[in-house]
Design an enzyme around this catalytic site. Structure first.
Site: not given
Length: 543
Positions: A33, A72, A93, A153, A155, A288, A292, A334
């Protein structure tokens, strides 16, 4: 000399086998991610473990998540479906569905029809994914194939795993302290590896997180960058207090737990050792969370990627010891952009944070006053897709969109505003993906049934975080190459490696893997195309 000439003649007559002829018994798909092609290029010469092995295979350094919604959920929906988000239905998302429930906002990996499910306390599901994944197709062709999807995650695990996985596990999105599965399977016996890893997580989270080692290659990135009088990033070592689950997620420990679970499930289920091809999916979410919180260019990301290099190596060694014939593909959902404060220090003087006034909420209030409208006027999940509120009279909706477009376009940080009508009139991009217009990029993640009434796209290097906070200093989501471009790496024992620097797309992964195992995909059933992994005259796209 005679021996050399004889050897040379034999090589000319019988070229080296570029790719094993039989289908692999196990497909391993790893998504890192927020792993941009820029990070791959930056660290490529430093890796000594799993990334180094992958870089000896078929390397596509310019893979593209070709759509504009570089988040994501849309990104993961492309990897094993072979389809753009416009076709998977995963446009972002989160999005607004004013008919779904009173709060309107919907999460991409939920089933909002389940009684009691809310946006903040949702029921994880693949209900919104409109197309089959590679795993779904494998199971339909041969139910003996096992599909296992594990991620930090929900997702990621759901969008890559699909609708018919044998095992699907992800970090609990609410407690963040254990791996859980989808609600329909919650009553089934918990596999021993899950119990084992969850017990380890309990112990890990109950203790303080010690400072992690800064390797020599990371030392040049070790510099504190102030974001506010009380917040800085760039020199972190992932120290955390006992019970701090958010800091645990934003550290290499999350991927350590994820890979441990994936490896244990593969071992206990004997994946790749049966009569059919199995599929193991690993969503490595840690990078990820790290990026962030700290940005992409500090010591924190360097420590994270160094740890990930070792985790990949350990997984490969485990599969090697089991003598499994496996193929690996690694990519990302991404890319990502560094914090503007450090970007400005690193020669990008135009890097900036978004003006707090650039919000659909404020624009909606202004339009409401101008047109005498009550209520919110505009609805939005994040700045990007924006919806006109259903309470706005039909006769005024077009005027609201036109006025909103004019107000946004007057803002210096806005690149363009594309209306639903404009996107519906935009044909899909057919040129090399790096040459697509902003409208073509947006079209690839546009769904008439789910997308907004208009889409706001910011200019390059504008970070859509007005005020950085602990845990959220940098992000992605733009239609630009630093967010769209990701590496795509294939490796299998015995293959002849090569590098193709020209652009390909993540939607090409699923048809490529399908061809490797002889799974026929009807023409037009996927947006992507098969990538030939045979470095010679043969083709893995024709079996």
């Amino acid at each position: 000399m005679r021996r050399f000439l004889a050897t040379f003649a034999a090589l000319v007559a019988s070229p080296l086998a570029a790719q094993p002829a039989t289908p692999p018994k196990l497909i391993v798909v790893v998504s890192v991610d927020q792993f941009s092609a820029d990070l791959f290029a930056e660290y490529r010469g430093q890796w000594t473990g799993g990334f180094k092995r992958l870089a000896s295979g078929a390397v596509f350094p310019s893979g593209y998540q070709s759509h504009a919604a570089t988040e994501t959920c849309p990104g993961h929906s492309t990897i094993l479906t072979g389809d753009h988000p416009a076709r998977t239905g995963i446009i972002a998302n989160n999005w607004i569905d004013q008919a779904a429930r009173a709060e309107s906002q919907v999460y991409c990996a939920e089933d909002e029809t389940v009684p009691g499910s809310t946006f903040r306390a949702y029921t994880p599901s693949a209900a919104h994914l409109l197309v089959p994944t590679l795993g779904d197709r494998m199971k339909a062709l041969n139910p003996e194939s096992r599909v296992v999807s594990v991620s930090g995650k929900d997702r990621a695990a759901i969008m890559m795993g699909g609708h018919t996985t044998d095992q699907m596990w992800f970090l609990d999105p609410f407690t963040k302290n254990r791996f859980v599965t989808l609600a329909p399977r919650a009553q089934m016996p918990i596999p021993v590896p899950v119990t084992r890893v969850n017990a380890g997580l309990t112990k890990l989270l109950g203790a303080e997180g010690k400072a992690q080692k800064l390797s020599p290659q990371c030392s040049n990135r070790d510099r504190a960058v102030p974001l506010s009088p009380t917040l800085s990033v760039g020199d972190g070592r992932f120290v955390r207090k006992a019970g701090d689950v958010d800091s645990f997620r934003a550290s290499p420990d999350l991927d350590r737990a994820t890979f441990a679970l994936a490896g244990d499930l593969a071992h206990d289920m004997k994946l790749g050792q049966g009569s059919s091809t199995d599929l193991l999916i690993v969503g490595a979410s840690g990078t990820d969370y790290v990026d962030h919180r700290y940005g992409t260019e500090g010591a924190e990301t360097c420590i994270q990627l160094t740890a990930l290099d070792g985790l990949l190596a350990e997984l490969f060694k485990q599969l090697d010891r089991a003598k499994v014939d496996y193929v690996v593909v690694l990519t990302a959902d991404h890319g990502g952009h560094d914090i503007p404060e450090r970007n400005r220090d690193h020669a990008l003087s135009d890097a900036q944070r978004i003006d707090p006034g650039v919000t659909a909420g404020k624009i909606g209030v202004q339009i409401g006053k101008e047109m005498g409208l009550t209520g919110p006027v505009l609805r939005y999940a994040d700045l990007g897709d924006v919806w006109v509120d259903n309470a706005v009279p039909a006769a005024k909706r077009a005027d609201v969109v036109a006025r909103a477009k004019a107000l946004f376009m007057a803002m210096p940080q806005v690149a363009t505003v594309l209306t639903k009508a404009e996107l519906m009139a935009t044909p899909p991009g057919t040129r090399p993906v790096e040459l697509w217009t902003l409208a073509e990029r947006a079209r690839a993640s546009f769904s008439p049934a789910r997308s907004g009434d208009f889409l706001v796209l910011l200019k390059p290097r504008v970070t859509p975080i007005a005020v950085p906070t602990p845990g959220y200093a940098a992000t992605h989501g733009s239609p630009y190459d630093y967010d769209r471009r990701v590496p795509i790496l294939f490796w299998r024992k015995g293959m002849t490696g090569f590098e193709q620097p020209n652009s390909v797309e993540t939607i090409d992964i699923a048809p490529t893997l399908a061809a490797l195992i002889g799974l026929e995909v009807p023409a037009g059933d996927m947006d992507g195309r098969c990538l030939d992994l045979d470095a010679g005259a043969g083709s893995t796209c024709r079996r």
